[in-house]
Design an enzyme around this catalytic site. Structure first.
Site, PDB file in Angstrom:
ATOM      1  CB  ALA A  69       1.493   6.958  15.298  1.00 32.47           C
ATOM      2  N   GLY A 112      -1.434   6.464  11.044  1.00 33.30           N
ATOM      3  CA  GLY A 112      -0.756   5.172  10.946  1.00 33.30           C
ATOM      4  C   GLY A 112      -1.728   4.011  10.753  1.00 33.30           C
ATOM      5  CD  GLU A 115       1.015   6.597   7.418  1.00 37.14           C
ATOM      6  OE1 GLU A 115       1.041   6.564   8.674  1.00 37.14           O
ATOM      7  OE2 GLU A 115       1.783   7.308   6.764  1.00 37.14           O
ATOM      8  CD  GLU A 135      -0.763  11.127   9.554  1.00 40.90           C
ATOM      9  OE1 GLU A 135      -1.698  11.578   8.852  1.00 40.90           O
ATOM     10  OE2 GLU A 135      -0.435   9.933   9.554  1.00 40.90           O
TER      11      GLU A 135
HETATM   12  N1  CO8 Z   1      -2.906   7.963  20.118  1.00 45.29           N
HETATM   13  C1  CO8 Z   1      -3.098   7.807  21.435  1.00 45.29           C
HETATM   14  N2  CO8 Z   1      -4.303   7.732  22.001  1.00 45.29           N
HETATM   15  C2  CO8 Z   1      -5.370   7.816  21.216  1.00 45.29           C
HETATM   16  C3  CO8 Z   1      -5.270   7.986  19.820  1.00 45.29           C
HETATM   17  C4  CO8 Z   1      -3.959   8.051  19.270  1.00 45.29           C
HETATM   18  N3  CO8 Z   1      -3.743   8.177  17.955  1.00 45.29           N
HETATM   19  N4  CO8 Z   1      -6.500   8.040  19.285  1.00 45.29           N
HETATM   20  C5  CO8 Z   1      -7.357   7.918  20.305  1.00 45.29           C
HETATM   21  N5  CO8 Z   1      -6.684   7.787  21.468  1.00 45.29           N
HETATM   22  C6  CO8 Z   1      -7.247   7.618  22.823  1.00 45.29           C
HETATM   23  C7  CO8 Z   1      -7.817   8.913  23.322  1.00 45.29           C
HETATM   24  O1  CO8 Z   1      -6.804   9.719  23.884  1.00 45.29           O
HETATM   25  C8  CO8 Z   1      -8.808   8.425  24.352  1.00 45.29           C
HETATM   26  O2  CO8 Z   1      -8.109   8.075  25.520  1.00 45.29           O
HETATM   27  P1  CO8 Z   1      -8.714   8.476  26.976  1.00 45.29           P
HETATM   28  O3  CO8 Z   1     -10.044   7.755  27.027  1.00 45.29           O
HETATM   29  O4  CO8 Z   1      -7.700   7.944  27.911  1.00 45.29           O
HETATM   30  O5  CO8 Z   1      -8.873   9.944  26.953  1.00 45.29           O
HETATM   31  C9  CO8 Z   1      -9.330   7.129  23.731  1.00 45.29           C
HETATM   32  O6  CO8 Z   1      -8.358   6.737  22.774  1.00 45.29           O
HETATM   33  C10 CO8 Z   1     -10.650   7.301  23.029  1.00 45.29           C
HETATM   34  O7  CO8 Z   1     -10.528   8.374  22.089  1.00 45.29           O
HETATM   35  P2  CO8 Z   1     -11.503   9.645  22.065  1.00 45.29           P
HETATM   36  O8  CO8 Z   1     -12.044   9.906  23.410  1.00 45.29           O
HETATM   37  O9  CO8 Z   1     -10.773  10.756  21.389  1.00 45.29           O
HETATM   38  O10 CO8 Z   1     -12.659   9.068  21.113  1.00 45.29           O
HETATM   39  P3  CO8 Z   1     -13.645   9.904  20.175  1.00 45.29           P
HETATM   40  O11 CO8 Z   1     -14.678   8.939  19.745  1.00 45.29           O
HETATM   41  O12 CO8 Z   1     -14.062  11.173  20.834  1.00 45.29           O
HETATM   42  O13 CO8 Z   1     -12.730  10.341  18.916  1.00 45.29           O
HETATM   43  C11 CO8 Z   1     -11.112  10.005  17.176  1.00 45.29           C
HETATM   44  C12 CO8 Z   1     -12.195   9.376  18.060  1.00 45.29           C
HETATM   45  C13 CO8 Z   1     -11.729  11.028  16.217  1.00 45.29           C
HETATM   46  C14 CO8 Z   1     -10.473   8.869  16.378  1.00 45.29           C
HETATM   47  C15 CO8 Z   1     -10.063  10.713  18.058  1.00 45.29           C
HETATM   48  O14 CO8 Z   1      -9.636   9.803  19.073  1.00 45.29           O
HETATM   49  C16 CO8 Z   1      -8.829  11.167  17.333  1.00 45.29           C
HETATM   50  O15 CO8 Z   1      -8.862  12.157  16.638  1.00 45.29           O
HETATM   51  N6  CO8 Z   1      -7.699  10.437  17.500  1.00 45.29           N
HETATM   52  C17 CO8 Z   1      -6.431  10.798  16.922  1.00 45.29           C
HETATM   53  C18 CO8 Z   1      -6.391  10.517  15.438  1.00 45.29           C
HETATM   54  C19 CO8 Z   1      -5.084  10.960  14.862  1.00 45.29           C
HETATM   55  O16 CO8 Z   1      -4.717  12.113  14.861  1.00 45.29           O
HETATM   56  N7  CO8 Z   1      -4.315   9.999  14.301  1.00 45.29           N
HETATM   57  C20 CO8 Z   1      -3.070  10.262  13.657  1.00 45.29           C
HETATM   58  C21 CO8 Z   1      -1.960  10.110  14.608  1.00 45.29           C
HETATM   59  S1  CO8 Z   1      -0.399  10.633  13.915  1.00 45.29           S
HETATM   60  C22 CO8 Z   1       0.113   9.316  13.015  1.00 45.29           C
HETATM   61  O17 CO8 Z   1      -0.551   8.319  12.907  1.00 45.29           O
HETATM   62  C23 CO8 Z   1       1.454   9.462  12.363  1.00 45.29           C
HETATM   63  C24 CO8 Z   1       1.805   8.252  11.550  1.00 45.29           C
HETATM   64  C25 CO8 Z   1       3.258   8.144  11.246  1.00 45.29           C
HETATM   65  C26 CO8 Z   1       3.937   6.949  11.767  1.00 45.29           C
HETATM   66  C27 CO8 Z   1       3.057   5.767  12.066  1.00 45.29           C
HETATM   67  C28 CO8 Z   1       3.690   4.743  12.961  1.00 45.29           C
HETATM   68  C29 CO8 Z   1       2.736   3.724  13.487  1.00 45.29           C
END
Ligand code: CO8
Length: 261
Positions: A69, A112, A115, A135
């Site tokens: 998400a 998400g 999911e 999460e």
């Molecule tokens: N949301 C928003 N932006 C994101 C997300 C995200 N989930 N994941 C990555 N991005 C963005 C980063 O902020 C970054 O943006 P910017 O370049 O502007 O800084 C860009 O994407 C690239 O990401 P990274 O620089 O972090 O890339 P890395 O290669 O260093 O890392 C990872 C990749 C490991 C995937 C890392 O981005 C990460 O940990 N992302 C978050 C993963 C996460 O926690 N996901 C769970 C989110 S909570 C959730 O899904 C709840 C679900 C319940 C409801 C679902 C409804 C749809």
């Protein structure tokens, strides 16, 4: 290939009887915001209504199926807004569609994203795929089926491991655990998904719907209810021309010519 409509966050095309939806927010690793939810559900519903479509492939980029998400969109939401706005509620429509969906997963399928993949009927993974429910690292829990579908797919032991630690699981482990149907080299992912979708789309549509519905009942209910449902659905197939044709073709040693009726 033909582009069906102009969407902001997804690309939509069809390949013969297969509908293809590609998540397209490369700047955020395909994070799922409300626009993605609205567009993806609308595109999938349009394919579902179209009898010339027999299967749907949902995919992302090489680097990410979807990294979850959209955290930026979610961060400021209050309990009241979450509860009354039901901001993930729209996704449920996707899981209800009749048309079989294949998730073709390369790179991250987190939160998400994992999911969403689990809302599909089959997951085909590139060897680069990474699944997880991180999460817990954000101070929340999965909200779009993760605690339920992951536990049913891979069992309590592994689901607890993933959901409580937030760690990622590679494609090999995901296949061993039963989350993933097949693992293929990344370069072959889309081809394998499209071929599999085409095979499904070549079957009798009513039989495919019934088969999928019956497997879904196994996933959703207890055994006795599932067996009762299966028997009813099985008997109902004998009302179909496709049953007569399929069995006649076998006995006559020829390929069936299904009319989807
Ligand atoms: N949301 C928003 N932006 C994101 C997300 C995200 N989930 N994941 C990555 N991005 C963005 C980063 O902020 C970054 O943006 P910017 O370049 O502007 O800084 C860009 O994407 C690239 O990401 P990274 O620089 O972090 O890339 P890395 O290669 O260093 O890392 C990872 C990749 C490991 C995937 C890392 O981005 C990460 O940990 N992302 C978050 C993963 C996460 O926690 N996901 C769970 C989110 S909570 C959730 O899904 C709840 C679900 C319940 C409801 C679902 C409804 C749809």
């Amino acid at each position: 290939d033909s582009v069906e409509s102009d969407y902001e966050t997804i690309l939509v095309r069809r390949e013969e009887r297969v509908g293809v939806i590609t998540l397209n927010r490369p700047e955020a690793l395909n994070a799922l915001n409300t626009t993605v939810a609205r567009e993806l559900v609308a595109a999938a519903e349009e394919f579902d209504r179209d009898e010339s479509i027999g299967a749907i492939v949902i995919t992302g980029s090489e680097r990410a199926f979807a990294a979850g998400a959209d955290i930026a969109e979610m961060a400021g939401i209050s309990f009241r807004e979450a509860h009354l706005g039901d901001f993930v509620g729209g996704w449920a429509a996707l899981a209800r569609l009749r048309t079989p969906r294949i998730a073709a997963v390369s790179g991250y399928a987190l939160g998400g994203g994992c999911e969403l993949a689990m809302m599909c009927d089959l997951i085909i993974a590139a060897d680069t795929a990474k699944f997880g429910q991180p999460e817990i690292n954000l101070g929340v829990i999965p909200g779009m089926g993760g605690t339920q579908r992951l536990t049913r797919a891979i069992g309590k032991a592994k689901a607890m491991d993933l959901i409580l630690t937030g760690r990622m699981m590679g494609a090999e482990e995901a296949e061993r655990a039963g989350l993933v149907s097949r693992v293929v080299p990344a370069a072959a992912l889309l081809d394998e998904a499209l071929k599999t979708a085409a095979v499904i789309a070549s079957k009798s549509l009513p039989s495919v719907y019934a088969a999928k519905e019956a497997v879904d009942v196994a996933f959703e209910t207890v055994l006795a209810e599932g067996l009762r449902f299966e028997k009813r659905a099985f008997y109902s197939m004998f009302a179909l021309g496709d049953q007569k044709e399929g069995m006649a073709a076998f006995l006559e040693k020829r390929k069936p010519d299904f009319g989807n009726d």
